[in-house]
Scaffold this motif. Structure first.
Motif, PDB file in Angstrom:
ATOM      1  N   ILE A  23      -3.862   2.903  -4.413  1.00 37.88           N
ATOM      2  CA  ILE A  23      -3.885   3.197  -2.986  1.00 37.88           C
ATOM      3  C   ILE A  23      -5.337   3.228  -2.513  1.00 37.88           C
ATOM      4  O   ILE A  23      -6.265   3.290  -3.315  1.00 37.88           O
ATOM      5  N   GLY A  24      -5.528   3.178  -1.212  1.00 39.46           N
ATOM      6  CA  GLY A  24      -6.867   3.148  -0.665  1.00 39.46           C
ATOM      7  C   GLY A  24      -7.645   4.413  -0.935  1.00 39.46           C
ATOM      8  O   GLY A  24      -7.275   5.475  -0.452  1.00 39.46           O
TER       9      GLY A  24
ATOM     10  N   VAL B  10      -6.753  -0.168   5.700  1.00 38.12           N
ATOM     11  CA  VAL B  10      -5.705  -0.389   4.705  1.00 38.12           C
ATOM     12  C   VAL B  10      -5.878  -1.745   4.036  1.00 38.12           C
ATOM     13  O   VAL B  10      -5.558  -1.929   2.866  1.00 38.12           O
TER      14      VAL B  10
ATOM     15  N   VAL C 151      -0.340  -3.064  -7.222  1.00 39.51           N
ATOM     16  CA  VAL C 151      -0.305  -3.256  -5.768  1.00 39.51           C
ATOM     17  C   VAL C 151       0.908  -4.089  -5.345  1.00 39.51           C
ATOM     18  O   VAL C 151       0.999  -4.510  -4.190  1.00 39.51           O
TER      19      VAL C 151
ATOM     20  N   LEU D  12      -7.260  -2.739   0.282  1.00 38.77           N
ATOM     21  CA  LEU D  12      -6.545  -2.488  -0.966  1.00 38.77           C
ATOM     22  C   LEU D  12      -6.950  -3.474  -2.053  1.00 38.77           C
ATOM     23  O   LEU D  12      -7.016  -3.119  -3.230  1.00 38.77           O
TER      24      LEU D  12
ATOM     25  N   ILE E 297      -1.533  -7.449   3.020  1.00 36.41           N
ATOM     26  CA  ILE E 297      -0.678  -6.265   2.950  1.00 36.41           C
ATOM     27  C   ILE E 297       0.599  -6.581   3.726  1.00 36.41           C
ATOM     28  O   ILE E 297       0.577  -6.692   4.952  1.00 36.41           O
TER      29      ILE E 297
ATOM     30  N   GLU F  52      -9.185   4.082   4.361  1.00 42.68           N
ATOM     31  CA  GLU F  52      -8.090   3.155   4.130  1.00 42.68           C
ATOM     32  C   GLU F  52      -6.770   3.728   4.635  1.00 42.68           C
ATOM     33  O   GLU F  52      -5.802   3.013   4.827  1.00 42.68           O
TER      34      GLU F  52
ATOM     35  N   PHE G  47       4.077  -1.276   3.379  1.00 39.32           N
ATOM     36  CA  PHE G  47       3.309  -0.054   3.140  1.00 39.32           C
ATOM     37  C   PHE G  47       4.228   1.157   3.249  1.00 39.32           C
ATOM     38  O   PHE G  47       5.325   1.093   3.820  1.00 39.32           O
TER      39      PHE G  47
ATOM     40  N   ASN H 106       0.859  -1.180   0.000  1.00 33.82           N
ATOM     41  CA  ASN H 106       0.000   0.000   0.000  1.00 33.82           C
ATOM     42  C   ASN H 106       0.897   1.233   0.000  1.00 33.82           C
ATOM     43  O   ASN H 106       1.697   1.425   0.908  1.00 33.82           O
TER      44      ASN H 106
ATOM     45  N   THR I 230      -0.365   5.701   3.125  1.00 32.96           N
ATOM     46  CA  THR I 230      -1.191   5.441   4.291  1.00 32.96           C
ATOM     47  C   THR I 230      -0.593   6.092   5.527  1.00 32.96           C
ATOM     48  O   THR I 230       0.593   6.441   5.541  1.00 32.96           O
TER      49      THR I 230
ATOM     50  N   GLU J  64      -9.942  -2.228  -3.690  1.00 30.08           N
ATOM     51  CA  GLU J  64      -9.588  -1.099  -4.551  1.00 30.08           C
ATOM     52  C   GLU J  64      -9.138  -1.616  -5.920  1.00 30.08           C
ATOM     53  O   GLU J  64      -9.531  -1.093  -6.967  1.00 30.08           O
TER      54      GLU J  64
END
Length: 433
Positions: free
Chosen positions: A321-322, A334, A358, A337, A136, A329, A139, A84, A87, A340
């Motif tokens: 990204i969120g 988060v 991603v 994702l 995830i 997010e 990040f 991600n 964030t 998304e």
């Protein structure tokens, strides 16, 4: 009402659950799945071997080392861990009372270039486990709240200290072109003027540091530490991530980047699709999302969910990204994702490009593709085994490895479910037959 004691108990249990999942480095062989290295074509009936925290083999007919933990991924999908790219995870906690928010700094006149947001990272945040449980594994912590908000860092979701988590810091200098009044200025154009002034000062400071130390220079728009932090930006070593939505503001950011030879990234970019060809020609990455088509303000009237797909089709490097950086997010969701990315596919982005957006693309644009973002020999063992298509709503991350260690830690949500699952009362009483 949630009591302080309840919150304290949940936090303690979450930390203990995370500690319980730590294990020594071992050899793991994930066999029989459809492997998406991202850096190359998919591999049917593939095998991924992880040894001492790093990937040591990927392919078909790969021999399984003796004594390796064997995971059968037949009928499942194997991908790199998701990244991600924008964030406040780890520096923004669940809100109760007055929550500590360590994602922003005051700075001098809204210039906080020296601010290193990762210094405020909470490695024991209860928000980390839910993100990791949904695939995830890395990040980027983004500072916010000032015209030049500070420096970002890329970290892995592993237990330990901040030092243990960091992959690379800094990875970008973050600036925000949005609300001029919030930045203490009168108009949007003044934001760009202020940015130019600060970059001019950084260039002057770079060549006149001796005179500065003798107090023989003119006044500057930023502090010494902030000017020092901007030198890698004007030298082209550290990219500047400018959070901006409006087409005209994106155009202004691109002019600024050309004038100062700055490596530019666009964050948010609600109207970036209007500039797709120019962004592609300049090889400027865009960090955006596909969850919203409702403008958050007059600067995003052209927002549309097709944005990532249109940019990707034009050849723009896209990192998903969120919620385009404007939703929850940024903190406790988060983990969304993958939704998304699924939305991006629904609105025109190819499945392969969404997966790249991603994983490998964020790793490339932040300079860590030699460590994360793909399944290649020598990369970190950040690997996820999914029950099916990772972008489908009902798909689960069945196995999540970060640096070669698999995590089964219970999240705050799991702990709350267990607490209230069998409470006494009529709601748990079976209906009469």
């Amino acid at each position: 009402m949630i009591s302080y004691r309840m919150i304290k108990t949940v936090l303690a249990l979450a930390v203990l659950a995370t500690l319980a999942t730590r294990g020594n480095a071992q050899t793991v062989a994930i066999v029989g799945g459809k492997v998406y290295p991202v850096s190359g074509p998919p591999i049917e009936n593939g095998t991924v071997v992880i040894t001492n925290g790093r990937i040591t083999a990927v392919g078909t007919n790969v021999p399984v080392p003796a004594g390796a933990q064997r995971i059968d991924a037949t009928g499942k999908v194997v991908t790199p861990g998701f990244v991600n790219s924008s964030t406040q995870l780890g520096v923004q906690e669940i809100g109760f009372g007055g929550p500590p928010v360590d994602a922003s700094a005051r700075g001098k006149d809204n210039i906080a270039a020296a601010f290193t947001v990762w210094e405020g990272l909470n490695p024991n945040s209860v928000l980390l486990a839910p993100a990791r449980k949904e695939g995830i594994t890395s990040f980027v912590i983004i500072p916010t709240g000032s015209l030049i908000a500070g420096q970002a860092a890329l970290v892995d979701v592993v237990p330990g200290t901040t030092t243990d988590m960091i992959i690379r810091a800094p990875v970008a200098m973050v600036a925000e072109i949005g609300d001029a009044q919030q930045a203490g200025l009168g108009s949007r154009g003044e934001l760009i003027v202020k940015l130019r002034e600060v970059l001019d000062d950084a260039k002057f400071f770079q060549t006149h540091r001796d005179a500065f130390d003798r107090a023989q220079t003119r006044p500057f728009a930023a502090s010494r530490l902030d000017l020092q932090a901007l030198i890698p930006v004007i030298e082209g070593h550290l990219p500047m991530l400018i959070t901006v939505d409006r087409e005209s503001d994106i155009d202004a950011a691109m002019r600024l980047a050309r004038d100062y030879n700055v490596k530019l990234m666009i964050g948010g970019g609600a109207e970036a699709w209007m500039m797709a060809d120019r962004l592609a020609a300049a090889r400027i990455p865009v960090l955006t999302g596909a969850m919203n088509n409702i403008p958050a303000g007059f600067a995003a009237l052209g927002q549309r969910q097709e944005n990532p797909g249109l940019l990707s089709k034009a050849g723009v490097p896209v990192a998903l990204i969120g919620n385009a950086g404007g939703g929850d997010e940024e903190a406790f969701n988060v983990r969304n994702l993958k939704q998304e990315a699924g939305n991006a596919v629904s609105y025109g982005m190819t499945w392969e490009n969404a997966l790249r957006a991603v994983t490998l693309t964020p790793a490339e644009i932040f300079g860590v593709a030699d460590r994360v973002g793909s399944l290649q020999t020598g990369r970190e063992g950040n690997v996820v085994v999914w029950s099916g298509d990772p972008f489908e709503f009902t798909t689960r991350a069945e196995h999540v490895f970060v640096r070669g260690t698999e995590y089964h830690d219970k999240t705050r949500q799991d702990l709350l479910i267990e607490r209230y699952r069998n409470l006494p009362g009529t709601h748990n009483t079976p209906p009469p037959q």
